[in-house]
Write a protein that holds these residues in place. Structure first.
Motif, PDB file in Angstrom:
ATOM      1  N   ASP A 343      22.429  62.824  15.840  1.00 54.84           N
ATOM      2  CA  ASP A 343      23.803  62.640  16.315  1.00 54.84           C
ATOM      3  C   ASP A 343      23.980  63.366  17.644  1.00 54.84           C
ATOM      4  OD1 ASP A 343      24.353  61.269  13.989  1.00 54.84           O
ATOM      5  OD2 ASP A 343      25.187  63.030  12.966  1.00 54.84           O
ATOM      6  N   ILE A 344      24.944  62.934  18.431  1.00 51.22           N
ATOM      7  CA  ILE A 344      25.236  63.591  19.712  1.00 51.22           C
ATOM      8  C   ILE A 344      26.740  63.762  19.872  1.00 51.22           C
ATOM      9  CG2 ILE A 344      23.177  62.660  20.842  1.00 51.22           C
ATOM     10  CD1 ILE A 344      25.056  60.722  22.353  1.00 51.22           C
ATOM     11  N   THR A 345      27.109  64.669  20.769  1.00 57.01           N
ATOM     12  CA  THR A 345      28.497  64.839  21.195  1.00 57.01           C
ATOM     13  C   THR A 345      28.561  64.640  22.702  1.00 57.01           C
ATOM     14  OG1 THR A 345      29.019  66.389  19.423  1.00 57.01           O
ATOM     15  CG2 THR A 345      30.452  66.429  21.353  1.00 57.01           C
ATOM     16  N   LEU A 346      29.504  63.828  23.140  1.00 56.28           N
ATOM     17  CA  LEU A 346      29.734  63.603  24.569  1.00 56.28           C
ATOM     18  C   LEU A 346      31.013  64.330  24.950  1.00 56.28           C
ATOM     19  CD1 LEU A 346      28.950  59.768  24.687  1.00 56.28           C
ATOM     20  CD2 LEU A 346      27.402  61.667  25.233  1.00 56.28           C
ATOM     21  N   SER A 347      30.880  65.353  25.809  1.00 61.74           N
ATOM     22  CA  SER A 347      32.026  66.184  26.196  1.00 61.74           C
ATOM     23  C   SER A 347      32.367  65.909  27.657  1.00 61.74           C
ATOM     24  CB  SER A 347      31.702  67.673  25.996  1.00 61.74           C
ATOM     25  OG  SER A 347      32.797  68.483  26.347  1.00 61.74           O
ATOM     26  N   GLY A 348      33.494  65.211  27.875  1.00 58.72           N
ATOM     27  CA  GLY A 348      33.904  64.859  29.233  1.00 58.72           C
ATOM     28  C   GLY A 348      34.850  65.889  29.819  1.00 58.72           C
ATOM     29  N   ALA A 349      34.753  66.134  31.123  1.00 59.01           N
ATOM     30  CA  ALA A 349      35.598  67.131  31.793  1.00 59.01           C
ATOM     31  C   ALA A 349      36.179  66.550  33.075  1.00 59.01           C
ATOM     32  CB  ALA A 349      34.795  68.388  32.111  1.00 59.01           C
ATOM     33  N   ARG A 409      32.331  65.493  34.967  1.00 57.20           N
ATOM     34  CA  ARG A 409      31.122  64.960  34.345  1.00 57.20           C
ATOM     35  C   ARG A 409      31.275  64.883  32.834  1.00 57.20           C
ATOM     36  NH1 ARG A 409      28.843  70.662  35.376  1.00 57.20           N
ATOM     37  NH2 ARG A 409      28.563  71.532  33.285  1.00 57.20           N
ATOM     38  N   VAL A 410      30.235  64.312  32.211  1.00 49.13           N
ATOM     39  CA  VAL A 410      30.084  64.298  30.752  1.00 49.13           C
ATOM     40  C   VAL A 410      28.823  65.074  30.413  1.00 49.13           C
ATOM     41  CG1 VAL A 410      29.616  62.883  28.725  1.00 49.13           C
ATOM     42  CG2 VAL A 410      31.333  62.146  30.383  1.00 49.13           C
ATOM     43  N   ASP A 411      28.936  66.058  29.491  1.00 50.69           N
ATOM     44  CA  ASP A 411      27.782  66.795  28.986  1.00 50.69           C
ATOM     45  C   ASP A 411      27.285  66.108  27.719  1.00 50.69           C
ATOM     46  OD1 ASP A 411      28.654  68.447  30.969  1.00 50.69           O
ATOM     47  OD2 ASP A 411      28.473  70.298  29.804  1.00 50.69           O
ATOM     48  N   ILE A 412      25.973  65.878  27.649  1.00 48.64           N
ATOM     49  CA  ILE A 412      25.347  65.296  26.454  1.00 48.64           C
ATOM     50  C   ILE A 412      24.829  66.450  25.608  1.00 48.64           C
ATOM     51  CG2 ILE A 412      23.531  63.768  25.605  1.00 48.64           C
ATOM     52  CD1 ILE A 412      23.628  62.425  28.429  1.00 48.64           C
ATOM     53  N   LEU A 413      25.371  66.612  24.398  1.00 46.52           N
ATOM     54  CA  LEU A 413      25.058  67.763  23.549  1.00 46.52           C
ATOM     55  C   LEU A 413      24.461  67.294  22.230  1.00 46.52           C
ATOM     56  CD1 LEU A 413      28.452  69.624  24.110  1.00 46.52           C
ATOM     57  CD2 LEU A 413      26.333  69.933  25.398  1.00 46.52           C
ATOM     58  N   SER A 414      23.477  68.050  21.754  1.00 46.16           N
ATOM     59  CA  SER A 414      22.862  67.729  20.464  1.00 46.16           C
ATOM     60  C   SER A 414      22.105  68.950  19.959  1.00 46.16           C
ATOM     61  CB  SER A 414      21.901  66.543  20.597  1.00 46.16           C
ATOM     62  OG  SER A 414      21.243  66.299  19.371  1.00 46.16           O
ATOM     63  N   ASN A 415      21.966  69.041  18.644  1.00 48.79           N
ATOM     64  CA  ASN A 415      21.176  70.109  18.027  1.00 48.79           C
ATOM     65  C   ASN A 415      19.785  69.627  17.649  1.00 48.79           C
ATOM     66  OD1 ASN A 415      23.275  72.036  18.115  1.00 48.79           O
ATOM     67  ND2 ASN A 415      24.197  71.152  16.267  1.00 48.79           N
TER      68      ASN A 415
END
Length: 645
Positions: A343-349, A409-415
Motif C-alpha cells: 500500500d502507499i500514501t500520496l501526500s500532496g502539498a 509536490r506529492v510525496d510517495i510514502l510507503s513502509n
C-alpha cells in the motif's frame, strides 16, 4: 512650551545622533592643545516650589508654584586638551535664569501673574572627555554663579502693576551640570589656524539652585548653544610612503591532471529515485514532462526497459537520469503491480491550501488506478500546506520562489521494502541503468590558485598544446577551478601542455604564473566503471548519516584493492556560491570518511580517493536548475568507482 521630560528626551536624542555621526579624520596637522573662543545659547528654565513673599513690602495673596522661561546665555571660554581623550575647559559669562510662573487666581477671583528676571555671572570649569577620540565629547563639572539681577514684575486684576527686586536672593549659588558637544572642524586639514564650531547641550539639575534664602523656589535648566573655538596647530612632517607590492609568492599556482583522460566510459549506475512528483503553479494536472502511458502501453511496461543504453542523442548524464525519473509513476505502477500486498500514501502539498494538495494526490491516484489497474483501496491520499520535509524554512526570506516550487509536490510514502530503500530518507529503491559517460568529473584538469579570492580580482588560464595551439579559459575568481580534460584535448595532441595563469590583483597589478601538465587520453570505450549517487534534502549535509548503512554494506564491498574512487559533491543554485561550495565539500568529505572506515574494517588497502566539492558550478553540475526536480537531483554526492585494470 515643552515640558521638562520632553526637553530631556530631545536632549538625549541629540546626543545619540551625535554619537552615530562621530567620525575621525586623518589630519595633516597636530590638534591644538589650547583653544580660545566664545559660546552663546539659550537656557530653558523650569521652576518648582513655592514663592509668595516677593520682598519685605509685598506678600501676594496667592502663592506661585511652577513656571518656565527662556533666557540667554553667553560666555568666553578657554579649553586645554593635552590628549585626544581628556581635557578641560572654563567658561565665564552671563547666565539668564528668569522666567514666568504659571498664572494663579487671587482670593478676589482676580488673575495674577509673576515674571522674574534673575541672572548671574557664571564661572563653569568642566572636565572634557572624548571616549572614542573623535569629534563627540562629553563634559561635566560645577557651576559657581554670582547674582547679577533679581527683578520681578507682578500683576493682579483690579490692582496696579508692581515691579521691584526680590528680597532674600542668594548672592552666590553652587550647582553642577553634565552635557555633550560635537566639534565641527571648519578649517582646511593643512591649515595651522584651526576654527571649530561646536554645538552643545547640557543639563543643570535643581541640586544647589535654590534661588532665595526663604521659601522653596528651585530651578532646573537645559542649556542649548554653540561655541566658536580657535586654536593654533603645527604641521605634521610628511613621511615618504611607498606601496609594497604583494609578493608573487603569496599567490601560488599548480595544476593537477588525471593519469589519463577517459574520452568515454561505460558506467553501471545506481540511480536513486526521488519519491516526489512536482506540480506546476496554477495547475492541478500532472505536468506533461512526466511520461504518461496508455493502459495498453502500461500493460507491457517494465522498469528494466529503462536500463538499456540510450540513443546517441541522450548520452548526456542529466538527460539520461531525468528520463528515468520522469517515468517515476510508471515505475511505481510496475512495482505495485508486482507486489499486490503493498500500500502507499500520496501526500500532496500546496501553499494554496491542503485542498489543492489533495487534488495533486488524487490525480496521481487516478493515473495508477486507471492506467496500471491498481486497486484504489491500496492508495490513500491527503493534503497539506507544506510537505513533510519542506525546503522553505520558517524565517527564510531569500529565493522563496525556488524553494516554494520544490514544496509544491506529492510525496510517495510507503513502509514496504519493495518500494523504498531502507535508509529512512524516503528515497524510493534505485533504478539500475547502463550508460556511456563522455565528460566525467574524474577527467577534470584542476587548477589551484592559492589566495586567489583574497589577492586577485580575477584571473585567466591559457593552455598551450604541444603543437602550439592555445586555448583560453576564464575569467575565474575562485581558488580552485575545474576544466574537463577532453575539452582541453579536443582533437589535439596528447603530451606536455604549457599553462599560464594571468591574474589582476585588487590593486591593479598583474601577476603571471606558469606550469606544465601532461594530458593523455585513453582509447574510447575501454574503461568500465560503477557509479552511485546519494541525495540530500535542502541545505542538509548531516543526512549523510542516513546513508551510512548503504555506503558500508552496498558500496564499500564493490571497491577492490588498488581501485580509484572519485567523489564529487554538488548543490543547487539556492544560497550563496561560497556557502554552497563549502556545503558540497563537506558532503563529499563525509562520504569518503564512511567509505574509508568500511574499507579499513574489511582489510582493503591502497584505495585512492579523489574527493572534491564543486558547489553550484553549473558548468560541472549533473543537471540544470530550471525545474525543481533538477535542483533536487543537484543536491548530491556522486561516487565513481574505477577498478584497477
Amino acid at each position: 512650551m515643552l515640558s521638562l521630560n520632553k526637553i530631556i528626551q530631545k536632549t538625549v536624542g541629540c546626543c545619540l545622533i551625535l554619537l552615530f555621526l562621530q567620525t575621525t579624520t586623518s589630519a595633516q596637522t597636530t590638534s591644538p592643545k589650547w583653544w580660545f573662543g566664545a559660546a552663546a545659547g539659550a537656557n530653558a528654565n523650569f521652576f518648582d516650589g513655592t514663592t509668595q513673599r516677593l520682598n519685605n513690602g509685598l506678600i501676594v495673596p496667592s502663592a506661585f508654584h511652577k513656571g518656565k522661561g527662556i533666557r540667554p546665555f553667553g560666555s568666553v571660554l578657554v579649553e586645554y586638551r593635552p590628549t585626544p581623550i581628556w581635557g578641560g575647559s572654563l567658561n565665564i559669562g552671563y547666565d539668564g535664569r528668569g522666567g514666568k510662573f504659571d498664572d494663579v487666581i487671587a482670593p478676589c477671583d482676580c488673575p495674577a501673574t509673576l515674571a522674574t528676571n534673575v541672572s548671574y555671572i557664571t564661572i563653569e570649569p568642566t572636565l572634557r572627555v572624548n571616549p572614542w577620540g573623535g569629534n563627540l565629547y562629553f563634559f561635566t563639572g560645577p557651576r559657581f554663579a554670582f547674582n547679577l539681577q533679581k527683578d520681578f514684575d507682578y500683576t493682579q486684576l483690579k490692582q496696579p502693576n508692581t515691579s521691584g527686586e526680590l528680597s532674600e536672593v542668594r548672592k552666590s549659588v553652587i550647582s553642577a551640570q553634565v552635557g555633550a558637544g560635537y566639534d565641527i572642524d571648519m578649517s582646511a586639514p593643512t591649515s595651522t589656524s584651526k576654527f571649530v564650531v561646536s554645538p552643545f547641550v547640557s543639563f543643570h539639575p535643581y541640586f544647589g539652585q535654590d534661588v532665595r534664602e526663604i521659601e522653596s523656589w528651585s530651578m532646573s535648566t537645559v542649556r542649548v548653544g554653540v561655541a566658536l573655538k580657535f586654536g593654533k596647530a603645527k604641521l605634521i612632517a610628511k613621511q615618504e610612503t611607498t606601496s609594497t607590492p604583494i609578493p608573487l609568492a603569496e599567490v601560488s599556482f599548480s595544476v593537477r591532471a588525471p593519469k589519463a583522460v577517459v574520452m568515454k566510459r561505460k558506467v553501471n549506475e545506481t540511480l536513486p529515485l526521488l519519491n516526489y512528483v512536482f506540480f506546476d503553479e496554477g495547475s492541478t494536472a500532472i505536468p506533461s514532462r512526466y511520461v504518461m502511458l496508455s493502459p495498453s502501453q502500461a500493460a507491457t511496461f517494465k522498469q528494466e526497459d529503462l536500463q538499456q543504453e540510450p540513443a546517441e542523442s541522450m548520452n548526456i548524464r542529466s538527460q539520461r537520469q531525468l528520463n528515468v525519473y520522469y517515468n517515476v509513476l510508471n515505475i511505481l505502477g510496475d512495482r505495485m503491480r508486482a507486489n499486490p500486498a503493498v500500500d502507499i500514501t500520496l501526500s500532496g502539498a500546496s501553499l494554496a491550501g491542503a485542498k489543492e494538495g489533495n487534488l495533486f494526490a488524487t490525480e496521481i491516484k487516478k493515473y495508477l488506478v486507471n492506467v496500471f489497474n491498481i486497486n484504489e483501496n491500496r492508495i490513500a491520499t491527503n493534503g497539506r500546506i507544506k510537505p513533510i520535509n519542506p525546503s522553505e524554512q520558517k524565517g527564510g526570506k531569500k529565493e522563496l520562489n525556488l524553494l516554494r516550487e520544490g514544496d509544491r509536490r506529492v510525496d510517495i510514502l510507503s513502509n514496504s521494502n519493495a518500494l523504498m530503500m531502507e535508509l529512512g530518507s524516503g528515497i524510493m529503491k534505485p533504478v539500475y541503468i547502463n550508460t556511456t559517460q563522455s565528460n566525467g568529473t574524474d577527467g577534470d584538469v584542476i587548477f589551484y590558485v592559492g589566495k586567489a579570492n583574497e589577492v586577485l580580482s580575477s584571473y585567466m588560464i591559457d593552455v598551450t598544446s604541444p603543437n602550439g595551439v592555445t586555448k583560453q579559459y576564464g575569467p575565474f575568481t575562485k581558488n580552485e577551478e575545474h576544466i574537463a580534460g577532453n575539452t582541453i584535448l579536443g582533437n589535439g595532441t596528447p603530451g606536455s601542455y604549457k599553462v599560464v595563469m594571468t591574474g589582476t590583483t585588487k590593486m591593479g597589478n598583474t601577476i603571471k604564473k606558469e606550469s606544465t601538465v601532461d594530458i593523455v587520453a585513453t582509447q574510447e570505450q575501454t574503461e568500465n566503471g560503477t557509479r552511485y549517487s546519494i541525495l540530500y534534502n535542502f541545505n542538509k549535509a548531516n543526512t549523510i548519516a542516513t546513508y551510512a548503512k548503504f555506503l558500508t554494506e552496498e558500496v564499500a564491498p564493490l571497491i577492490s584493492e588498488n581501485s580509484t574512487v572519485n567523489i564529487h559533491g554538488h548543490t543547487d543554485i539556492i544560497g550563496s556560491e561560497t556557502y554552497n561550495l563549502e556545503l558540497s565539500k563537506r558532503r563529499a568529505q563525509e562520504t569518503q570518511q564512511i567509505l574509508e572506515a568500511a574499507l579499513a574494517k574489511a582489510g582493503k588497502r591502497n584505495v585512492k580517493f579523489e574527493t572534491t566539492g564543486l558547489g553550484e558550478a553549473e558548468d560541472r553540475s549533473p543537471f540544470g536548475n530550471g525545474k525543481p526536480e533538477e535542483r533536487f537531483y543537484n543536491r548530491t554526492v556522486v561516487i565513481d568507482i574505477k577498478t584497477a585494470n
